[in-house]
Design an enzyme around this catalytic site. Structure first.
Site, mmCIF file in Angstrom:
data_model
loop_
_atom_site.group_PDB
_atom_site.id
_atom_site.type_symbol
_atom_site.label_atom_id
_atom_site.label_comp_id
_atom_site.label_asym_id
_atom_site.label_seq_id
_atom_site.Cartn_x
_atom_site.Cartn_y
_atom_site.Cartn_z
ATOM 1 N N ASP A 236 41.316 42.945 27.538
ATOM 2 C CA ASP A 236 41.557 41.859 26.534
ATOM 3 C C ASP A 236 40.196 41.608 25.391
ATOM 4 O OD1 ASP A 236 41.677 41.235 29.723
ATOM 5 O OD2 ASP A 236 41.901 39.492 29.079
ATOM 6 N N ASN A 246 38.136 44.254 30.491
ATOM 7 C CA ASN A 246 39.828 44.137 30.890
ATOM 8 C C ASN A 246 39.332 43.738 32.507
ATOM 9 O OD1 ASN A 246 42.633 44.048 30.644
ATOM 10 N ND2 ASN A 246 42.334 45.952 33.001
HETATM 11 C C1 LIG Z 1 48.194 42.048 29.114
HETATM 12 S S1 LIG Z 1 46.256 40.880 29.209
HETATM 13 C C2 LIG Z 1 46.136 40.970 30.769
HETATM 14 C C3 LIG Z 1 44.711 40.734 30.770
HETATM 15 O O1 LIG Z 1 44.021 39.838 31.512
HETATM 16 C C4 LIG Z 1 43.295 39.748 32.672
HETATM 17 O O2 LIG Z 1 42.745 38.706 32.743
HETATM 18 P P1 LIG Z 1 42.963 37.122 33.117
HETATM 19 O O3 LIG Z 1 43.969 37.715 34.314
HETATM 20 O O4 LIG Z 1 41.747 36.573 33.767
HETATM 21 O O5 LIG Z 1 43.516 36.828 32.350
HETATM 22 C C5 LIG Z 1 43.436 40.595 32.831
HETATM 23 O O6 LIG Z 1 42.098 41.673 32.413
HETATM 24 C C6 LIG Z 1 44.189 42.170 32.218
HETATM 25 O O7 LIG Z 1 44.932 43.547 32.302
#
Ligand SMILES: CSC[C@H]1O[C@H](OP(=O)(O)O)[C@H](O)[C@@H]1O
Length: 348
Positions: A236, A246
């Site tokens: 992230d 992440n």
């Molecule tokens: C390809 S970035 C995906 C990344 O985002 C997710 O977080 P969230 O589900 O809270 O938006 C997670 O950190 C993933 O690795």
């Protein structure tokens, strides 16, 4: 990845409501910047690249009705709506990066307001198309690293659902599958919101890729028993030294992978690097509602009144990461000099 989480058609934004998966494939059609802000905050659309793209369309939805009569007044509207959308979630740098990219696109233009409005939409459409290409390039670049693997472990969802399509961490897996080399993917369920169980398992099975679903606490045994040959995750926000934010649980997985001599790869678009930060200490970590921990599918699982700590992300120190897989190439340690060179190459 057949299902596209974000679509723009006939002047309408359609977002696959990921809070309904895996039980229901349902799209929502936010028509205002406020509705897009809510969709991002509620994780109807989620994943670093995807929330940036959704916000860019939200920016257009927020300014297409602007009654500004001058370029300066319209640009002030763009700035205001972009700053609002950037508050939806703090950790993924792609959100602010995408908004700034569209903003800069119109700020350099001397044109009538209607032309500037069209350029905001063109900027969002360009991000959508560019991310599709970026993810496929990540897949192509990362595939050789996994080519000899029997199985890999991933955390959360960094697949097509987190991007325009195809994903980041799952991209090399899709690429190998298309080449006839199908890996088994062990998927952490990823408490508390279960992006692994609900989203990654769903999209991989849709693509015909075998999945073994585990609880987060089982990852240690999976690694100790050498059931996987690599761990691959998304990101992230990555600082200039390679410290990586992440999904919560990634840091623990990185420590386990190092303990058991298993490589940990981080797959990401170069837009996820935040070169303004020297290290991971200053990456803003989103803390979310305690209800996400005290309830499961709406059912209370913890006593009323219990205190809760619910950070949605953690930071993995760079020394625990084997390599970064990006659309422009694989980046190996020492990450400081390598990322400084990348920053120069990108002109950032
Ligand atoms: C390809 S970035 C995906 C990344 O985002 C997710 O977080 P969230 O589900 O809270 O938006 C997670 O950190 C993933 O690795």
């Amino acid at each position: 990845m057949a299902v596209a989480p974000i679509e723009w058609a006939d002047g309408r934004l359609r977002l696959l409501d990921q809070t309904r998966l895996p039980g229901e494939v349902r799209y929502v059609e936010p028509a205002t910047a406020e509705a897009v802000w809510e969709a991002i905050r509620a994780l109807r659309v989620r994943g670093a690249p995807a929330i940036g793209i959704a916000a860019a369309f939200g920016l257009y939805l927020g300014v297409r009705g602007s009654e500004a009569r001058t370029r300066e007044a319209f640009l002030a509207d763009v700035r205001r709506v972009a700053e609002y959308l950037a508050t939806a979630r703090p950790t993924a740098v792609n959100l602010s990066w995408a908004l700034r990219r569209v903003q800069r696109r119109v700020e350099v233009l001397e044109a009538p307001v209607d032309t500037l409005k069209a350029e905001v939409l063109a900027g969002a459409l360009e991000l959508l198309e560019e991310d599709r290409r970026t993810c496929r390039d990540i897949g192509r670049r990362g595939a050789p690293l996994l080519a000899g693997a029997r199985a890999v472990l991933t955390h959360c969802n960094a697949g097509g659902l987190a991007t325009a399509q195809y994903g980041t961490a799952l991209a090399p897996i899709y690429h190998l599958h298309e080449q006839g080399h199908t890996l088994r993917v062990y998927v952490d369920e990823t408490r508390p919101l279960l992006q692994g169980a609900r989203l990654t398992a769903w999209e991989l099975l849709q693509a015909g890729i075998p999945v073994t679903l585990i609880t987060d606490s089982m990852a240690a045994v999976v690694l100790r028993q050498r059931r996987v040959d690599a761990v691959i995750v998304g990101a992230d926000r990555v600082a200039s030294n390679g410290d990586t934010a992440n999904k919560i649980g990634t840091y623990g997985l990185a420590v386990l992978a190092r303990e058991h001599g298993v490589p940990l790869y981080v797959a990401l678009p170069t837009s996820t690097f935040d070169f303004s930060l020297p290290d991971g200490d200053r990456i803003p970590i989103e803390e979310r509602s305690p209800d996400e921990v005290t309830h499961l599918a709406g059912v209370r699982t913890a006593p009323e009144g219990v205190d809760v700590f619910n950070p949605a992300f953690d930071v993995t120190p760079a020394h625990l990461i084997t390599a970064f897989i990006t659309e422009v190439g694989v980046i190996h340690p020492p990450f400081g000099p390598a990322l400084a060179q990348l920053r120069k190459d990108l002109g950032r």
